[in-house]
Design a protein around this motif. Structure first.
Motif, short mmCIF file in Angstrom:
data_model
loop_
_atom_site.label_atom_id
_atom_site.label_comp_id
_atom_site.label_asym_id
_atom_site.label_seq_id
_atom_site.Cartn_x
_atom_site.Cartn_y
_atom_site.Cartn_z
N ILE A 37 -12.67 -12.74 12.26
CA ILE A 37 -11.82 -13.22 13.35
C ILE A 37 -10.50 -12.45 13.38
N TYR A 38 -9.85 -12.36 12.23
CA TYR A 38 -8.54 -11.69 12.16
C TYR A 38 -8.29 -11.27 10.72
N VAL A 39 -7.51 -10.18 10.56
CA VAL A 39 -7.14 -9.69 9.23
C VAL A 39 -5.66 -9.34 9.23
N ASP A 40 -4.96 -9.79 8.21
CA ASP A 40 -3.55 -9.44 8.00
C ASP A 40 -3.48 -8.63 6.70
N ARG A 41 -2.73 -7.53 6.71
CA ARG A 41 -2.72 -6.59 5.59
C ARG A 41 -1.32 -6.39 5.05
N GLU A 42 -1.21 -6.37 3.71
CA GLU A 42 0.06 -6.09 3.04
C GLU A 42 -0.19 -5.05 1.95
N GLN A 43 0.42 -3.87 2.07
CA GLN A 43 0.23 -2.83 1.06
C GLN A 43 1.00 -3.20 -0.19
N THR A 44 0.33 -3.15 -1.33
CA THR A 44 0.97 -3.53 -2.59
C THR A 44 1.11 -2.36 -3.55
N GLY A 45 0.49 -1.22 -3.26
CA GLY A 45 0.58 -0.03 -4.09
C GLY A 45 0.04 1.16 -3.33
N ALA A 46 0.00 2.33 -3.99
CA ALA A 46 -0.44 3.55 -3.32
C ALA A 46 -1.84 3.40 -2.73
N HIS A 47 -2.75 2.81 -3.47
CA HIS A 47 -4.12 2.60 -3.01
C HIS A 47 -4.54 1.15 -3.19
N GLU A 48 -3.58 0.25 -3.14
CA GLU A 48 -3.87 -1.16 -3.31
C GLU A 48 -3.26 -1.96 -2.17
N GLU A 49 -3.93 -3.04 -1.80
CA GLU A 49 -3.44 -3.88 -0.71
C GLU A 49 -3.94 -5.30 -0.89
N ARG A 50 -3.18 -6.23 -0.33
CA ARG A 50 -3.59 -7.63 -0.26
C ARG A 50 -3.95 -7.91 1.20
N ILE A 51 -5.12 -8.47 1.44
CA ILE A 51 -5.54 -8.77 2.81
C ILE A 51 -5.88 -10.25 2.92
N SER A 52 -5.43 -10.85 4.01
CA SER A 52 -5.82 -12.21 4.36
C SER A 52 -6.84 -12.11 5.47
N ILE A 53 -8.00 -12.74 5.26
CA ILE A 53 -9.11 -12.64 6.19
C ILE A 53 -9.45 -14.02 6.73
N TRP A 54 -9.63 -14.09 8.04
CA TRP A 54 -10.18 -15.27 8.68
C TRP A 54 -11.53 -14.85 9.26
#
Length: 314
Positions: A37-54
């Motif tokens: 449905i939707y994805v929100d993305r937050e980069q946490t490092g050079a090749h790392e990220e936190r994603i919230s998925i609905w």
């Protein structure tokens, strides 16, 4: 605790790098994968990220947060749910893209998971959801990548935005759009609504909408409420001329003390139905214009009623 491990795979007629790129660009997933449905993305490092998925799982809307590690050299993306949605106790896995030749690759999708309380019924529920979503996502990935690399690609997917200026607070315009259960009494083009919000911020909206010619059509959407300034949505029951419709309502305060409200749409046309709906001579351009006009008419009507609501409450 029982940990299950499963693997799904598909062969795609496109370069491995192109497939990896599509998987890495996670904010585009609602356009590619039917369950998302939707994805929100937050980069946490050079090749790392936190994603919230609905996304939907076995037809039920769910939300969770995952940590992803991207390895563009090996064409791998590992993920681990940080905040799983019950009945999932733990979930992780890996996307692996394996080149077969210059124009083809194999994509493997690995999952491991546990159920809350090791419940056998919940394990079966998760197994079915993982299998259904994995098959759906891999098939959609193949379809999207291969169409993008086809020789005769047409402009079937397009985006546009409608905006109004408001002499009033953005929060009141937001409230008008957020309170979709009241739309039949507030919006002339809405005939009927079935609105639920069992999980705060995750809404299900089924709506009968009147078209300019007097006909009505039924759509069903899932909506994700992000603070008091954005509502993202994805239609899962679509009119005949579309295979995809996602969008975002945005509400922003302006420097002069007023506000702006916008409705952004992204649409993919269903070419199989153009002749049936618009006539045998109709083109893709005709369908684009028709869909754009129909969606803009309704979104501007909603925005202008939200504007009037906010200005009355000032």
């Amino acid at each position: 605790m029982t940990t299950r491990e499963v693997e799904h795979e598909i062969t795609i007629g496109a370069p491995a790098a192109a497939v990896y790129r599509l998987l890495a660009e996670v904010t585009n997933w609602p356009r590619i994968f039917p369950p998302t449905i939707y994805v929100d993305r937050e980069q946490t490092g050079a090749h790392e990220e936190r994603i919230s998925i609905w996304a939907t799982a076995n037809g039920e809307p769910k939300t969770w947060t995952s940590l992803r590690t991207l390895d563009p050299q090996s064409l791998r993306i590992t993920f681990r749910q940080e905040v799983p949605a019950p009945p999932v106790a733990a979930m992780g896995g890996t996307w692996i893209v394996e080149p077969l030749d210059e124009g083809a690759c194999r994509v493997r999708l690995l999952h491991d998971y546990r159920a809350v309380g090791d419940d056998p019924h919940d394990l079966l529920w998760i197994e079915r959801a993982v299998d259904k979503n994995s098959r759906s996502e891999l098939a959609a990935l193949k379809d999207n990548v291969e169409r993008a690399h086809a020789a005769d690609t047409q402009e079937l997917t397009f985006s546009f935005t409608d905006t109004v200026c408001i002499d009033g607070p953005a929060k009141d315009a937001f409230a008008f759009v957020n309170e979709a259960g009241l739309w039949p009494e507030r919006l002339p083009h809405v005939a009927r609504v079935r609105f639920t919000e069992d999980t705060p911020g995750l809404q299900e909206l089924q709506m009968d909408t009147r078209a300019k010619d007097g006909s009505t059509h039924t759509t069903k959407s899932y909506r994700v409420v992000l603070g008091h300034h954005r509502i993202a949505y994805k239609q899962i029951t679509l009119p005949a001329l579309m295979t995809l419709h996602t969008g975002v309502w945005t509400f922003e305060e302006s420097d002069d003390g007023g506000a702006t409200a916008s409705s952004q749409h992204t649409v993919t046309l269903n070419t199989d139905n153009i002749a049936r709906i618009l006539g045998p001579e109709a083109t893709v351009a005709d369908a684009r214009a028709y869909v754009h006009s129909a969606l803009s008419t309704n979104s501007l009507a909603t925005l202008n009623h939200a504007k009037a609501h906010a200005e009355r409450n000032r």
